[in-house]
Design a protein around this motif. Structure first.
Motif, PDB file in Angstrom:
ATOM      1  N   UNK A   1     -17.177 -16.411 -46.196  1.00 25.88           N
ATOM      2  CA  UNK A   1     -16.994 -17.552 -45.288  1.00 25.88           C
ATOM      3  C   UNK A   1     -17.751 -17.333 -43.985  1.00 25.88           C
ATOM      4  N   UNK A   2     -17.758 -16.105 -43.499  1.00 24.05           N
ATOM      5  CA  UNK A   2     -18.445 -15.787 -42.249  1.00 24.05           C
ATOM      6  C   UNK A   2     -19.950 -15.986 -42.379  1.00 24.05           C
ATOM      7  N   UNK A   3     -20.504 -15.665 -43.542  1.00 27.58           N
ATOM      8  CA  UNK A   3     -21.938 -15.874 -43.776  1.00 27.58           C
ATOM      9  C   UNK A   3     -22.250 -17.357 -43.919  1.00 27.58           C
ATOM     10  N   UNK A   4     -21.405 -18.074 -44.640  1.00 27.31           N
ATOM     11  CA  UNK A   4     -21.665 -19.491 -44.917  1.00 27.31           C
ATOM     12  C   UNK A   4     -21.488 -20.381 -43.691  1.00 27.31           C
ATOM     13  N   UNK A   5     -20.812 -19.900 -42.658  1.00 27.36           N
ATOM     14  CA  UNK A   5     -20.588 -20.753 -41.484  1.00 27.36           C
ATOM     15  C   UNK A   5     -21.897 -21.076 -40.762  1.00 27.36           C
ATOM     16  N   UNK A   6     -22.942 -20.283 -41.012  1.00 25.93           N
ATOM     17  CA  UNK A   6     -24.244 -20.523 -40.371  1.00 25.93           C
ATOM     18  C   UNK A   6     -25.079 -21.563 -41.113  1.00 25.93           C
ATOM     19  N   UNK A   7     -24.600 -22.039 -42.241  1.00 23.12           N
ATOM     20  CA  UNK A   7     -25.362 -23.032 -43.005  1.00 23.12           C
ATOM     21  C   UNK A   7     -25.194 -24.397 -42.349  1.00 23.12           C
ATOM     22  N   UNK A   8     -26.285 -25.038 -41.939  1.00 17.65           N
ATOM     23  CA  UNK A   8     -26.170 -26.359 -41.299  1.00 17.65           C
ATOM     24  C   UNK A   8     -25.720 -27.420 -42.305  1.00 17.65           C
ATOM     25  N   UNK A   9     -25.051 -28.431 -41.805  1.00 18.05           N
ATOM     26  CA  UNK A   9     -24.578 -29.520 -42.657  1.00 18.05           C
ATOM     27  C   UNK A   9     -25.518 -30.709 -42.523  1.00 18.05           C
TER      28      UNK A   9
END
Length: 397
Positions: A148-156
């Motif tokens: 989850x910590x890595x994926x939070x940087x993925x822009x929407x």
């Protein structure tokens, strides 16, 4: 049963029966243009299984007329589906070796996972850097929190610049995670199942919305489009683990992304399996409801104050409870009835949705008669479907 019987008879009478069976198979092949779709499906299943017991030997050159026809014609589709089913019972290179080179257009594609983030030429793709970090983290047995910590940087891409709240559904986040995970677990079915189980919590969060569930299925298809069997087993596993639901599978099957595969038999294999699971679940809840009603009836019949006052334990689908018999039975009965009514509504709406789409689906590859026949193949128990008040076929949007 008959498949095993024919195999044994061919082994017991090798001098006569194989030739007779070959002539019968040839006659069925010649009648494919007018054969019922259900019969074609059964013909494919029998023939591929039969070949697997006799080293896949067949005079494929005699069926070369299918190569001059459109690939969506019955004969071409039959040969393609047979070779694909044979690959399930063997391996791809074996199937490639048994057919003439001219049949390469109908031969199964290499069943490899298509991972777009694995090519350095795709560095410009959104989420490429996150996919690399995610690969390293999964290989190092990262926890769900670390993922989850890595994926939070993925822009929407669905989020507006002036929207501070954001969206629950982030297609790019789903794409990066699902593609990377399926690529790393592509070695076997067992590896893929273990990956789904380990990161089940991540899937549930990413696919919380209906759009998220639908996008998970899209990404699974994009990654495994050359391996229909893997798609079928992964979708089945995702339904069992409640990562996606039956409605999402139905919407995905009738989406534009799957239009060119609409007449492929693996698509209908997935749909049949989905309907059967939904119906089986409704029957299970109905059984629980009837058992609870019987318990309640026995309680009223005895009508003993001592029994009403004494606590009892119940363990079942609704959990373990300890409370007075009257309140516990009534509570379990009420919850079971509500579950049953809700699932009946879901099942009926799903079936009405399928019927509506099959009768109106605009696809050049599928003839209307094909759609009607496929509708007739859906396996469900109409007796278990309760009409929804105010809902009719004509009211479907």
């Amino acid at each position: 049963m008959y498949t095993a019987l024919l195999i044994e008879l061919c082994k017991l009478q090798p001098g006569s029966l194989p030739q007779v069976l070959a002539q019968a198979t040839e006659m069925l092949y010649m009648r494919l243009d007018t054969m019922n779709t259900t019969c074609i499906d059964r013909f494919i299943n029998w023939f591929s299984h039969h070949l697997s017991n006799f080293q896949f030997r067949w005079s494929w050159g005699d069926w070369s007329d299918c190569l001059t026809q459109d690939l969506e014609k019955p004969k071409s589709k039959f040969v393609r589906e047979v070779l694909e089913k044979c690959m399930r019972l063997s391996y791809r290179q074996r199937i490639i070796d048994i057919v003439p080179p001219s049949f390469s257009v109908l031969s199964p594609a290499k069943p490899a996972c298509l991972y777009k983030y694995g090519d350095e030429g795709n560095r410009s793709l959104p989420g490429y850097a996150v996919a690399l970090c995610l690969t390293i983290a999964i290989k190092n047995k990262a926890s769900n929190d670390e993922i989850f910590n890595i994926l939070k940087d993925v822009p929407n891409p669905n989020k507006d610049d002036d929207d501070d709240e954001g969206f629950t559904f982030n297609p790019l986040k789903i794409e990066v995670f699902v593609q990377t995970l399926l690529h790393l677990a592509a070695k076997s079915f067992s590896h893929s199942f273990s990956a789904l189980a380990k990161f089940h919590e991540v899937f549930k969060v990413l696919a919380e919305s209906d759009e998220g569930k639908l996008h998970v299925l899209r990404v699974v298809y994009e990654g495994w489009k050359n391996h229909p069997q893997m798609i079928a087993v992964l979708v089945d596993k995702m339904i069992r683990t409640q990562i996606v639901d039956c409605a999402a599978v139905a919407n995905w099957i009738f989406s534009s992304e799957l239009a060119h595969d609409f007449t492929r038999f693996y698509v209908w294999e997935i749909l049949h399996s989905t309907i059967r699971k939904m119906n089986k679940h409704v029957l299970k809840i109905h059984k629980e409801l009837e058992e609870t009603k019987a318990r309640l009836a026995r309680q009223h019949k005895r009508n003993s104050p001592s029994l009403v006052a004494s606590p009892v334990w119940f363990q079942g689908r609704l959990g373990v409870v300890a409370c007075p018999l009257s309140s516990s039975v009534n509570s379990v009965w009420y919850n079971s009835e509500k579950d049953f009514e809700r699932l009946q509504d879901v099942l009926l709406n799903l079936l009405l949705f399928l019927k509506f789409n099959l009768l109106t689906y605009d696809i050049s590859l599928a003839t209307p008669s094909y759609s009607y026949l496929m509708l007739g193949q859906l396996v469900f128990n109409p007796a278990m479907v309760r009409p929804i008040q105010g809902t009719t076929e004509s009211s479907i949007p």
